[in-house]
Design a protein around this motif. Structure first.
Motif, short mmCIF file in Angstrom:
data_model
loop_
_atom_site.label_atom_id
_atom_site.label_comp_id
_atom_site.label_asym_id
_atom_site.label_seq_id
_atom_site.Cartn_x
_atom_site.Cartn_y
_atom_site.Cartn_z
N LEU A 11 -7.08 10.38 -0.98
CA LEU A 11 -7.15 9.65 -0.10
C LEU A 11 -7.82 8.44 -0.37
O LEU A 11 -7.22 7.36 0.10
CB LEU A 11 -7.71 10.37 1.38
N ILE A 12 -8.99 8.36 -1.03
CA ILE A 12 -9.88 7.12 -1.33
C ILE A 12 -9.10 6.46 -2.09
O ILE A 12 -9.02 5.26 -2.11
CB ILE A 12 -11.35 7.65 -1.64
N LEU A 15 -6.42 4.55 -0.35
CA LEU A 15 -6.97 3.53 0.36
C LEU A 15 -7.60 2.39 -0.38
O LEU A 15 -7.36 1.18 0.12
CB LEU A 15 -8.26 3.99 1.25
N ARG A 16 -7.89 2.66 -1.36
CA ARG A 16 -8.34 1.62 -2.52
C ARG A 16 -7.17 0.82 -2.95
O ARG A 16 -7.03 -0.76 -2.96
CB ARG A 16 -9.04 2.08 -3.86
N ILE A 18 -4.55 0.55 -0.97
CA ILE A 18 -4.26 -0.51 0.16
C ILE A 18 -5.07 -1.69 0.25
O ILE A 18 -4.86 -2.90 0.65
CB ILE A 18 -4.26 0.26 1.35
N GLU A 19 -6.49 -1.53 0.08
CA GLU A 19 -7.48 -2.50 0.04
C GLU A 19 -6.86 -3.50 -1.09
O GLU A 19 -7.12 -4.82 -0.72
CB GLU A 19 -8.81 -1.82 -0.51
N ILE A 22 -4.27 -5.56 0.61
CA ILE A 22 -4.67 -6.43 1.46
C ILE A 22 -5.04 -7.83 0.80
O ILE A 22 -4.82 -8.83 1.21
CB ILE A 22 -5.52 -5.91 2.30
N ARG A 23 -5.88 -7.79 -0.21
CA ARG A 23 -6.55 -8.69 -0.89
C ARG A 23 -5.44 -9.51 -1.50
O ARG A 23 -5.23 -11.00 -1.59
CB ARG A 23 -7.35 -8.50 -2.00
N ILE A 45 2.05 -2.17 3.41
CA ILE A 45 0.60 -1.83 3.89
C ILE A 45 0.72 -0.92 5.08
O ILE A 45 -0.07 0.17 5.16
CB ILE A 45 -0.19 -3.00 4.13
N SER A 49 -0.46 2.94 5.31
CA SER A 49 -1.51 3.54 6.05
C SER A 49 -1.03 4.56 7.18
O SER A 49 -1.73 5.54 7.31
CB SER A 49 -1.83 2.34 7.16
#
Lengths: 90, 90, 90, 90
Positions: A11-12, A15-16, A18-19, A22-23, A45, A49
């Motif tokens: 999961l992490i 999520l990274r 996706i981070e 986003i950047r 994205i 999510s």
């Protein structure tokens, strides 16, 4: 009932990712990149999510909800599950 | 046709906020926070990404698409707009 | 595990309402009504179908899934539930 | 700016198909069919309604919105288009 360590890592990691996306979108906006290309990234994205949410829903149902039902209850957990699905699928 | 500097600033500010929310979700998972609370956060991230997309769609339509139509064309731009809407609203 | 008679009546009543809305949209198209007004109606149909789906998901989880878990199983039912959620929330 | 006769026929044909699907779901509920199968049908109805909406959005953009922009305006039409997209993609 928690995620397994392995599930948490996955999961992490997701999520990274996706981070980073986003950047990437921030940079695309700063660089005046073509809107359509930015929108395709935003769609990715949203979709990523959503997939993480479905994974969490699944482990939550397998964990908390199943335990509560086996203990002879579960009504409140199912009500809560449906509430979050209403919010999540809006 | 680009975003105005002011629109770009707002977009980047909103994207930074989402970036913070994504990091918040990572921390929630590390801390074994309750799934339902994490799902509510993920729903907020999806919704915020969607809103940014709609903003971009709007400025793209007001900018690129309008310019192309005024120049006597626009058919390709509308086809492209519809393609991205198909992806974005999936 | 089936719907109660009362739940079935409510579901069918709501589906008949959607059926009427669909016919209303057909008439709007025949009458050359303004696209935006038709789109608002279509959005209402999508939203009503979604709500019926959530109702069914809830009674299915309270019924079939709970029974299966109480009987010591439920893994297959949860996998199936997640599969349908993937399709339903796409 | 209206739909062409041919587009109208296609739209109405597709809406009749959805009407048939809605009646099919009513029958499935009356016959106590398995929830998951009913949910798959409801997902198909939502998806078909969404596709019809995108078709309408496209012809509306090619028609009304393009005409308004060519006539030197279009701002109000784009605002209205975005409003309906907000409702439609919720």
């Amino acid at each position: 009932m928690h995620q397994s360590e392995r599930d948490k890592e996955t999961l992490i990691k997701n999520l990274r990712k996706i981070e980073g996306q986003i950047r990437g979108v921030q940079k695309m906006i700063e660089d005046d990149r073509y809107c359509i290309d930015i929108l395709v990234q935003l769609a990715a994205i949203k979709s990523a999510s959503h997939k993480i949410g479905l994974k969490l829903l699944e482990s939550h149902t397998r964990g908390c909800v199943t335990t509560a039902i086996r203990d002879g209850g579960g009504d409140d957990h199912i009500a809560e599950l449906m509430d979050v699905m209403r919010v999540f699928t809006k």
